[in-house]
Design a protein around this motif. Structure first.
Motif, PDB file in Angstrom:
ATOM      1  N   ALA A 277      33.827  44.661  44.777  1.00  0.00           N
ATOM      2  CA  ALA A 277      33.281  45.053  43.472  1.00  0.00           C
ATOM      3  C   ALA A 277      31.848  45.558  43.607  1.00  0.00           C
ATOM      4  CB  ALA A 277      33.339  43.883  42.502  1.00  0.00           C
ATOM      5  N   ARG A 278      31.024  44.868  44.375  1.00  0.00           N
ATOM      6  CA  ARG A 278      29.631  45.271  44.526  1.00  0.00           C
ATOM      7  C   ARG A 278      29.525  46.638  45.195  1.00  0.00           C
ATOM      8  NH1 ARG A 278      25.687  41.249  43.900  1.00  0.00           N
ATOM      9  NH2 ARG A 278      26.583  39.258  43.234  1.00  0.00           N
ATOM     10  N   THR A 279      30.365  46.897  46.170  1.00  0.00           N
ATOM     11  CA  THR A 279      30.353  48.205  46.809  1.00  0.00           C
ATOM     12  C   THR A 279      30.677  49.311  45.810  1.00  0.00           C
ATOM     13  OG1 THR A 279      30.895  47.346  49.016  1.00  0.00           O
ATOM     14  CG2 THR A 279      31.480  49.625  48.575  1.00  0.00           C
ATOM     15  N   LEU A 280      31.544  49.001  44.851  1.00  0.00           N
ATOM     16  CA  LEU A 280      31.915  49.979  43.831  1.00  0.00           C
ATOM     17  C   LEU A 280      30.915  50.027  42.675  1.00  0.00           C
ATOM     18  CD1 LEU A 280      35.753  49.234  43.626  1.00  0.00           C
ATOM     19  CD2 LEU A 280      34.678  51.279  44.596  1.00  0.00           C
ATOM     20  N   GLY A 281      29.915  49.149  42.720  1.00  0.00           N
ATOM     21  CA  GLY A 281      28.958  49.108  41.622  1.00  0.00           C
ATOM     22  C   GLY A 281      29.480  48.387  40.401  1.00  0.00           C
ATOM     23  N   VAL A 282      30.481  47.533  40.595  1.00  0.00           N
ATOM     24  CA  VAL A 282      31.085  46.789  39.485  1.00  0.00           C
ATOM     25  C   VAL A 282      30.499  45.378  39.491  1.00  0.00           C
ATOM     26  CG1 VAL A 282      33.233  45.933  38.471  1.00  0.00           C
ATOM     27  CG2 VAL A 282      33.212  48.121  39.692  1.00  0.00           C
ATOM     28  N   GLN A 283      29.611  45.097  38.550  1.00  0.00           N
ATOM     29  CA  GLN A 283      28.978  43.793  38.466  1.00  0.00           C
ATOM     30  C   GLN A 283      28.815  43.394  37.013  1.00  0.00           C
ATOM     31  OE1 GLN A 283      25.669  42.934  41.264  1.00  0.00           O
ATOM     32  NE2 GLN A 283      25.794  45.079  41.865  1.00  0.00           N
ATOM     33  N   GLY A 284      28.705  42.086  36.780  1.00  0.00           N
ATOM     34  CA  GLY A 284      28.492  41.590  35.431  1.00  0.00           C
ATOM     35  C   GLY A 284      29.547  40.595  35.015  1.00  0.00           C
ATOM     36  N   GLU A 285      29.420  40.119  33.802  1.00  0.00           N
ATOM     37  CA  GLU A 285      30.404  39.190  33.259  1.00  0.00           C
ATOM     38  C   GLU A 285      31.735  39.920  33.049  1.00  0.00           C
ATOM     39  OE1 GLU A 285      30.007  35.914  32.798  1.00  0.00           O
ATOM     40  OE2 GLU A 285      28.056  36.217  33.766  1.00  0.00           O
ATOM     41  N   PRO A 286      32.860  39.200  33.190  1.00  0.00           N
ATOM     42  CA  PRO A 286      34.169  39.854  33.123  1.00  0.00           C
ATOM     43  C   PRO A 286      34.388  40.724  31.884  1.00  0.00           C
ATOM     44  CG  PRO A 286      34.422  37.620  33.922  1.00  0.00           C
ATOM     45  CD  PRO A 286      32.984  37.764  33.534  1.00  0.00           C
ATOM     46  N   LEU A 287      34.020  40.229  30.716  1.00  0.00           N
ATOM     47  CA  LEU A 287      34.263  41.012  29.502  1.00  0.00           C
ATOM     48  C   LEU A 287      33.362  42.238  29.450  1.00  0.00           C
ATOM     49  CD1 LEU A 287      34.794  38.208  26.822  1.00  0.00           C
ATOM     50  CD2 LEU A 287      36.471  39.329  28.306  1.00  0.00           C
ATOM     51  N   ASP A 288      32.162  42.137  30.019  1.00  0.00           N
ATOM     52  CA  ASP A 288      31.273  43.295  30.081  1.00  0.00           C
ATOM     53  C   ASP A 288      31.819  44.340  31.052  1.00  0.00           C
ATOM     54  OD1 ASP A 288      29.530  42.126  28.268  1.00  0.00           O
ATOM     55  OD2 ASP A 288      28.315  41.196  29.849  1.00  0.00           O
TER      56      ASP A 288
END
Length: 309
Positions: A103-114
């Motif tokens: 996820a971090r490599t894809l730039g996907v971070q944050g709370e699940p609903l966000d």
């Protein structure tokens, strides 16, 4: 009074939700919460309950459209290797693990609903996999495959004893000070290289593996290449240099670290321990052969929030 017809509601997109209730952070979000959030951005999700990896075979047998995986890197990997090469399927990662390297490599971070809210304007990008052919069999990896210090540490490391990025880095650097590897003659894209003792050899697809060890700062899992990261044992630097470089995300800038991009890497196998993502292929005394690692370009299609439709 208007005589125009009422506009038809936009067609909902099919989706499947795979949820790992054992992932870190999963206590803060239920499958019902995730289903509702996906419905809110135009999907019609079906939640597939899976108690173990074997359940994924049935859960993913006939899926089409988007497959959202709520969990850590292990759950993402288990789903991804089952979807590799399929047409008409896209993978969306909802990070709920500890490291969340993919996820971090894809730039996907944050709370699940966000994160789900961000998928409303997601684009689709290719995601490569690494394919391994070795004396122990065949494997696929999302993050990395390698041998040397980290593989040896991972063979001894028990994540169930308490996952800790700092503890893992300390174990890695401590091993580097005493690790005395034999010379290895790699073959990179068909070109044989001189024998060099390598304290660390990692063939990376993402920029991090294990507990957020960013060993390939500039790795791009969609470029059709793998990053071959190695430390020359004869030129290795001190513990503080590696710790500081990892903390600054400058590991590949160290003089003892060499990085090449390649499509195929062949490594002599003398029974040493290897890791394939977080899975260990333990050492086998007296074994011999070759480990071939090649990129499977565009094996997956992944959703990237905010990348544009």
């Amino acid at each position: 009074m208007s005589s125009g017809a009422t506009p038809a509601a936009p067609e909902r997109r099919s989706a499947t939700l795979i949820f790992n209730a054992g992932a870190g952070g999963s206590e803060h979000c239920t499958p019902d919460d995730l289903v509702a959030a996906l419905e809110g951005i135009g999907f019609s999700p079906v939640y597939r309950s899976t108690g173990c990896e074997d359940d994924l075979d049935a859960a993913l047998a006939d899926v089409r459209g988007a497959v959202f995986v709520a969990g850590g890197d292990g759950t993402v990997r288990a789903v991804a290797v089952r979807l590799a090469g399929r047409e008409g399927v896209t993978l969306g990662v909802i990070p709920m693990g500890t490291a969340n390297n993919v996820a971090r490599t894809l730039g996907v971070q944050g709370e699940p609903l966000d994160v789900i809210a961000g998928y409303a304007g997601a684009g689709v990008r290719p995601f490569d996999l690494g394919r391994v052919t070795a004396p122990w069999g065949e494997d696929l990896f999302l993050e990395a495959c390698g041998c040397g210090a980290f593989a040896d540490v991972l063979a001894e490391y028990d994540p169930e004893g308490g996952k800790s990025p700092l503890r893992a880095v300390q174990a890695l650097t401590a091993t580097l000070t005493e690790f005395d590897p034999p010379p290895v003659a790699l073959c990179v894209d068909g070109v044989p290289e001189p024998e060099v003792p390598l304290a660390l050899l990692e063939v990376m697809n993402t920029n991090a593996t294990g507990p957020r060890l960013r060993l390939a700062t500039h790795a791009d899992p969609g470029d059709g290449r793998l990053d071959v990261v190695r430390i020359d044992a004869g030129a290795r630097e001190g513990l503080l240099a590696y710790l500081a470089a990892l903390a600054r995300d400058e590991f590949t800038d160290l003089e003892s670290v060499q990085v090449d991009r390649a499509g195929v890497v062949e490594i002599p196998y003398v029974g040493q321990a290897f890791h394939v993502d977080a899975e260990v292929r333990p050492p086998v005394q007296g074994a011999s052969g070759r480990v071939r690692i090649e990129v499977w370009a565009g094996a997956l299609s992944v959703l990237v929030p905010g990348a544009g439709a």
